[in-house]
Design a protein around this motif. Structure first.
Motif, PDB file in Angstrom:
ATOM      1  N   THR A 107     -32.153 -27.698  15.137  1.00  0.00           N
ATOM      2  CA  THR A 107     -32.253 -28.553  13.948  1.00  0.00           C
ATOM      3  C   THR A 107     -33.560 -29.329  13.965  1.00  0.00           C
ATOM      4  O   THR A 107     -34.255 -29.443  12.943  1.00  0.00           O
ATOM      5  CB  THR A 107     -31.067 -29.525  13.867  1.00  0.00           C
ATOM      6  OG1 THR A 107     -29.847 -28.777  13.798  1.00  0.00           O
ATOM      7  CG2 THR A 107     -31.176 -30.424  12.645  1.00  0.00           C
ATOM      8  N   GLN A 137     -34.141 -19.912   5.364  1.00  0.00           N
ATOM      9  CA  GLN A 137     -33.386 -19.107   6.324  1.00  0.00           C
ATOM     10  C   GLN A 137     -34.314 -18.183   7.115  1.00  0.00           C
ATOM     11  O   GLN A 137     -34.010 -17.833   8.260  1.00  0.00           O
ATOM     12  CB  GLN A 137     -32.310 -18.285   5.624  1.00  0.00           C
ATOM     13  CG  GLN A 137     -31.307 -17.628   6.567  1.00  0.00           C
ATOM     14  CD  GLN A 137     -30.472 -18.643   7.333  1.00  0.00           C
ATOM     15  OE1 GLN A 137     -29.912 -19.568   6.741  1.00  0.00           O
ATOM     16  NE2 GLN A 137     -30.404 -18.491   8.648  1.00  0.00           N
ATOM     17  N   GLN A 151     -31.145 -26.075   4.295  1.00  0.00           N
ATOM     18  CA  GLN A 151     -30.274 -25.059   3.717  1.00  0.00           C
ATOM     19  C   GLN A 151     -30.330 -23.800   4.594  1.00  0.00           C
ATOM     20  O   GLN A 151     -30.852 -22.760   4.205  1.00  0.00           O
ATOM     21  CB  GLN A 151     -30.711 -24.761   2.281  1.00  0.00           C
ATOM     22  CG  GLN A 151     -30.701 -25.966   1.362  1.00  0.00           C
ATOM     23  CD  GLN A 151     -29.318 -26.603   1.274  1.00  0.00           C
ATOM     24  OE1 GLN A 151     -28.314 -25.914   1.045  1.00  0.00           O
ATOM     25  NE2 GLN A 151     -29.263 -27.920   1.450  1.00  0.00           N
ATOM     26  N   ILE A 152     -29.798 -23.953   5.795  1.00  0.00           N
ATOM     27  CA  ILE A 152     -29.877 -22.892   6.798  1.00  0.00           C
ATOM     28  C   ILE A 152     -28.513 -22.712   7.448  1.00  0.00           C
ATOM     29  O   ILE A 152     -27.810 -23.688   7.742  1.00  0.00           O
ATOM     30  CB  ILE A 152     -30.933 -23.242   7.876  1.00  0.00           C
ATOM     31  CG1 ILE A 152     -32.345 -23.225   7.262  1.00  0.00           C
ATOM     32  CG2 ILE A 152     -30.867 -22.284   9.060  1.00  0.00           C
ATOM     33  CD1 ILE A 152     -33.428 -23.675   8.212  1.00  0.00           C
ATOM     34  N   ASP A 153     -28.163 -21.484   7.692  1.00  0.00           N
ATOM     35  CA  ASP A 153     -26.943 -21.164   8.442  1.00  0.00           C
ATOM     36  C   ASP A 153     -27.283 -21.250   9.935  1.00  0.00           C
ATOM     37  O   ASP A 153     -28.045 -20.428  10.447  1.00  0.00           O
ATOM     38  CB  ASP A 153     -26.460 -19.764   8.081  1.00  0.00           C
ATOM     39  CG  ASP A 153     -25.218 -19.347   8.864  1.00  0.00           C
ATOM     40  OD1 ASP A 153     -24.721 -20.153   9.682  1.00  0.00           O
ATOM     41  OD2 ASP A 153     -24.754 -18.207   8.674  1.00  0.00           O
ATOM     42  N   SER A 157     -25.122 -21.034  12.474  1.00  0.00           N
ATOM     43  CA  SER A 157     -24.058 -20.526  13.334  1.00  0.00           C
ATOM     44  C   SER A 157     -24.604 -19.730  14.514  1.00  0.00           C
ATOM     45  O   SER A 157     -24.216 -19.965  15.673  1.00  0.00           O
ATOM     46  CB  SER A 157     -23.063 -19.681  12.523  1.00  0.00           C
ATOM     47  OG  SER A 157     -23.723 -18.645  11.828  1.00  0.00           O
ATOM     48  N   ARG A 158     -25.485 -18.786  14.264  1.00  0.00           N
ATOM     49  CA  ARG A 158     -26.023 -17.996  15.375  1.00  0.00           C
ATOM     50  C   ARG A 158     -27.003 -18.819  16.207  1.00  0.00           C
ATOM     51  O   ARG A 158     -27.039 -18.703  17.438  1.00  0.00           O
ATOM     52  CB  ARG A 158     -26.699 -16.726  14.853  1.00  0.00           C
ATOM     53  CG  ARG A 158     -27.334 -15.906  15.956  1.00  0.00           C
ATOM     54  CD  ARG A 158     -27.548 -14.464  15.603  1.00  0.00           C
ATOM     55  NE  ARG A 158     -28.335 -13.774  16.602  1.00  0.00           N
ATOM     56  CZ  ARG A 158     -27.900 -13.398  17.806  1.00  0.00           C
ATOM     57  NH1 ARG A 158     -26.656 -13.668  18.156  1.00  0.00           N
ATOM     58  NH2 ARG A 158     -28.691 -12.779  18.652  1.00  0.00           N
TER      59      ARG A 158
END
Length: 319
Positions: A180, A218, A299-301, A303-304
């Motif tokens: 982050t 992303q 605005q990012i995933d 999870s990985r």
């Protein structure tokens, strides 16, 4: 020092040039400047006003000239290559190490990237060139200089195995940070590797199809995933590498790194190295009070990224 009597004393190669189907290297005169700036290019920019560098012609050599001349100058010992994921304290690490007069700290020299990424040479010639360039950048120009430490570009993690084949005994450092915080820093001002199509996506193992299917933000997340995975992959197969976590604190990072590369600094040298941490990495005149990030959510995933980051943390704990 023997180098002072050599005609190439204080001259270093800085740029690869292709002209008329031939390859040359451009050189620049350093004078009495050390690589003290946050980035190698900043020091080179200061050199351009020197009389030797202000002429209408450039000083160039052939590939073979460069290789031959690299053996004629005395160089300090290469102590480590530093890999990083960007915006993770690598500039602070390099600036702290550069504060010791014993160190020659090369920080992201573009010429190294040019040789590593271009398909202009066969593997044998490329290997000789990398070693020759590092010798020339690490030429002993001041009596107190003893150690060469090279911070590479972030995407050079994908060249780590190749570089290990060139330097089998040299300790490598892998510096990373909470994803982050890395991406929040790029949200303020994106590095070129975090922008689609600025660098070829093949460098990161990202396909054109993947780029078309994800957002701009992303894409930066995906690049960071590739860096994290590259760190994990290399760390698993190499025993002479140390994982360094910015979030443990930069003093702890420096202590761990210095211990790992087995360099013994005197107390006054260590004091200078650690004292540099109090100032901003890119501006010594500013007291460092911590990073400031934009309030807008990313605005990012994640999870990985979170899974990979945990694996990196776990590897540090296991060290």
């Amino acid at each position: 020092m023997e180098n002072t009597h050599h005609p190439l004393f204080n001259w270093i190669p800085v740029k690869l040039i292709e002209k008329d189907n031939e390859i040359y290297f451009e050189w620049i005169y350093l004078g009495d400047l050390k690589y003290a700036d946050p980035f190698f290019d900043e020091t080179i920019a200061k050199c351009k006003s020197h009389a030797f560098n202000s002429k209408s012609f450039k000083v160039v050599s052939s590939v073979e000239n460069l290789i031959e001349w690299s053996d004629e100058l005395i160089s300090v010992d290469l102590k480590s290559l530093v890999f990083h994921v960007s915006r993770c304290g690598s500039t602070m690490l390099s600036q702290s190490l550069a504060s010791s007069s014993e160190n020659i700290m090369v920080s992201e020299a573009p010429l190294i990237d040019q040789i590593l990424r271009r398909d202009l040479f066969n593997d044998d010639k490329k290997s000789v060139l990398i070693k020759s360039v590092l010798k020339l950048l690490g030429q002993k120009r001041f009596p107190e200089q003893q150690h060469l430490i090279v911070k590479l570009d972030a995407w050079h993690i994908f060249k780590a195995s190749y570089l290990r084949s060139l330097f089998p005994e040299i300790p490598f450092g892998l510096l990373y940070r909470n994803p982050t915080e890395v991406l929040k820093s790029h949200q303020k001002m994106a590095g070129m590797h975090m922008v689609p199509h600025v660098l070829p996506s093949i460098i990161f193992g990202i396909s054109a199809k993947e780029i078309n299917e994800i957002s701009f933000e992303q894409y930066g997340g995906l690049v960071l995933e590739k860096y994290f995975q590259g760190f994990l992959d290399f760390y698993k197969r190499d025993t002479n590498v140390v994982m360094l976590n910015y979030n443990e604190g930069m003093k702890a990072v420096l202590e761990k790194f210095i211990s790992f590369i087995k360099v013994d600094y005197a107390d006054d040298a260590l004091e200078k190295i650690y004292d540099r941490l109090k100032r901003h990495s890119k501006n010594q005149s500013v007291v460092f009070t911590g990073d400031q990030f934009k309030e807008e959510a990313l605005q990012i995933d994640f999870s990985r990224l979170d899974v990979l980051h945990k694996k990196l943390n776990d590897s540090v704990v296991a060290y």
